[in-house]
Design an enzyme around this catalytic site. Structure first.
Site, PDB file in Angstrom:
ATOM      1  N   GLU A 231     -13.344   1.393  -5.292  1.00  0.00           N
ATOM      2  CA  GLU A 231     -14.101   2.625  -5.477  1.00  0.00           C
ATOM      3  C   GLU A 231     -13.507   3.527  -6.546  1.00  0.00           C
ATOM      4  OE1 GLU A 231     -15.306   3.161  -0.721  1.00  0.00           O
ATOM      5  OE2 GLU A 231     -14.057   4.657  -1.734  1.00  0.00           O
TER       6      GLU A 231
ATOM      7  N   TYR B  76     -13.047  10.448   3.136  1.00  0.00           N
ATOM      8  CA  TYR B  76     -13.675   9.466   2.247  1.00  0.00           C
ATOM      9  C   TYR B  76     -13.955   8.125   2.922  1.00  0.00           C
ATOM     10  CZ  TYR B  76     -13.571  12.804  -1.437  1.00  0.00           C
ATOM     11  OH  TYR B  76     -13.842  13.930  -2.187  1.00  0.00           O
TER      12      TYR B  76
ATOM     13  N   HIS C 198       0.801  -1.228   0.000  1.00  0.00           N
ATOM     14  CA  HIS C 198       0.000   0.000   0.000  1.00  0.00           C
ATOM     15  C   HIS C 198       0.829   1.271   0.000  1.00  0.00           C
ATOM     16  CE1 HIS C 198      -3.624  -2.382   1.849  1.00  0.00           C
ATOM     17  NE2 HIS C 198      -3.054  -2.985   0.815  1.00  0.00           N
TER      18      HIS C 198
END
Length: 382
Positions: free
Chosen positions: A254, A264, A152
């Site tokens: 998303e 978010y 990530h």
């Protein structure tokens, strides 16, 4: 009776607001994207990650293991002098973009992993391209705090019209991965860190002004928060907005329309499911004060490159989003209204993991595939 008369319009208004906030859920099998032909231009790339066109028509391509290639006039060469990355897990040499004033200053920007396996970061670097090599490579920004592991990094960037840039930083990894004593993914809700955020920077790597968050404890440059791992980003000149595509865990990927200063949701509000347990990551799909996604995949799409089509070669695509899928091995066309509302979608099977997707100077669409024997593919009208 009067009380009921007052309540009914309120309920109708509430229902309409909820309906407007509901994201679009693309079906796994959508209408085919017709009238498109895929032509392979190049093979033999080692996990290519991103590309950027030079004014002379050459194409710079990054390879995750740390190499930059120049594809020009049918030939492929290696360009030395790029910043050296940490090549570890999902990390390496990642995104590439030219400065908006490249013709004058010759500056090329890179995102990359830096540090060690036990203490690493998403970083922004730049170098000057003299036509044959990169010179004076320097790191401009390093996400904080350090994390361990190879998951990530986020690492997409996009230039805004004012010549500032936005950079994505991933949340640091899946449980049980921890950063500074907390689950890594919970850092996305910690405004004092860069993990799980979009960061707004000047072209020298300093935080852009004014800050999007008024909180004095917010991390420098904090633009938005509550993201897991954004790997697609595109500025939309038709609507003057920024779109991102981001990985969830197991399902729930998303596309978000970005508004500075917004949260978010990840991991407090999400459609995602845990990898290892038969349960949702979050207790809520939506929460007050948090922005809802524009698109949610309830199947495993695994988005990466993202672009807004503005060319003339495919008139029917103008103003629409093209999203590359890694796990799905497809490109999904997300049809948008003039205001940016999602109207529908169409699908183009590629048979390869799509890592990046960009519009070329010729108005055609170029695709990189994430493989040991990675490809550069051009999409043309059939």
């Amino acid at each position: 009776m009067r009380r009921n008369i007052l309540i009914v319009p309120f309920l109708i208004l509430l229902m309409s607001v909820q309906a407007e906030a509901e994201p679009y859920f693309p079906p796994e099998k959508a209408r085919p994207l017709e009238g498109v032909r895929a032509v392979t231009l190049l093979t033999g790339l080692d996990h290519p990650w991103s590309m950027a066109w030079l004014p002379d028509g050459g194409l710079l391509i990054t390879e995750r293991p740390g190499r930059v290639r120049l594809f020009k006039d049918g030939g492929l060469t290696t360009i030395p002098g790029a910043p050296e990355p940490l090549v570890y897990g999902q990390g390496g040499l990642l995104d590439i973009a030219l400065h908006p004033d490249f013709k004058e200053n010759r500056l090329v920007y890179f995102t990359l992993a830096t540090g060690t396996g036990e203490a690493n970061h998403t970083s922004l670097a730049r170098a000057r391209f003299d036509g044959g090599r990169f010179r004076d490579a320097e790191v401009l920004f390093t996400a904080s705090p350090a994390k361990s592991g190879g998951q990530h990094f986020g690492s997409r960037m996009a230039w805004l019209p004012d010549k500032t840039l936005v950079l994505s930083v991933g949340d640091g990894g899946n449980p049980p991965q921890r950063v500074d004593g907390m689950l890594a993914r919970d850092q996305a809700q910690n405004p004092a860190t860069h993990q799980g955020k979009l960061i707004h920077l000047q072209d020298d790597g300093a935080p852009a002004e004014p800050p999007a968050f008024a909180d004095p404890a917010a991390a420098p440059g904090l633009y938005t928060m509550g993201h897991r791992n954004i790997q697609g980003m595109a500025y939309d000149p038709l609507r003057n907005t920024l779109w991102v595509s981001e990985h969830a865990a197991r399902t729930g990927d998303e596309i978000n329309r970005i508004e500075p200063g917004r949260n978010y949701g990840w991991p407090k509000a999400s459609w995602s499911k845990e990898y290892t347990l038969p349960m949702d990551v979050a207790d809520h799909h939506s929460l007050p004060g948090m922005a809802d996604p524009a698109v949610v995949w309830k199947w495993r799409f695994a988005p990466s490159g993202l672009m807004v089509y503005t060319g003339d070669a495919f008139p029917a695509f103008k103003g629409d989003l093209l999203a590359g899928g890694l796990r799905s091995e497809t490109i999904r066309l997300i049809e948008l209204s003039e205001s940016g509302a999602v109207l529908g979608d169409r699908d183009l099977p590629m048979g390869h993991r799509v890592r990046d997707i960009r519009q070329g100077p010729d108005g055609l669409v170029y695709v990189l595939t994430d493989e040991d024997d990675g490809r550069l593919i051009r999409l043309e009208p059939r």
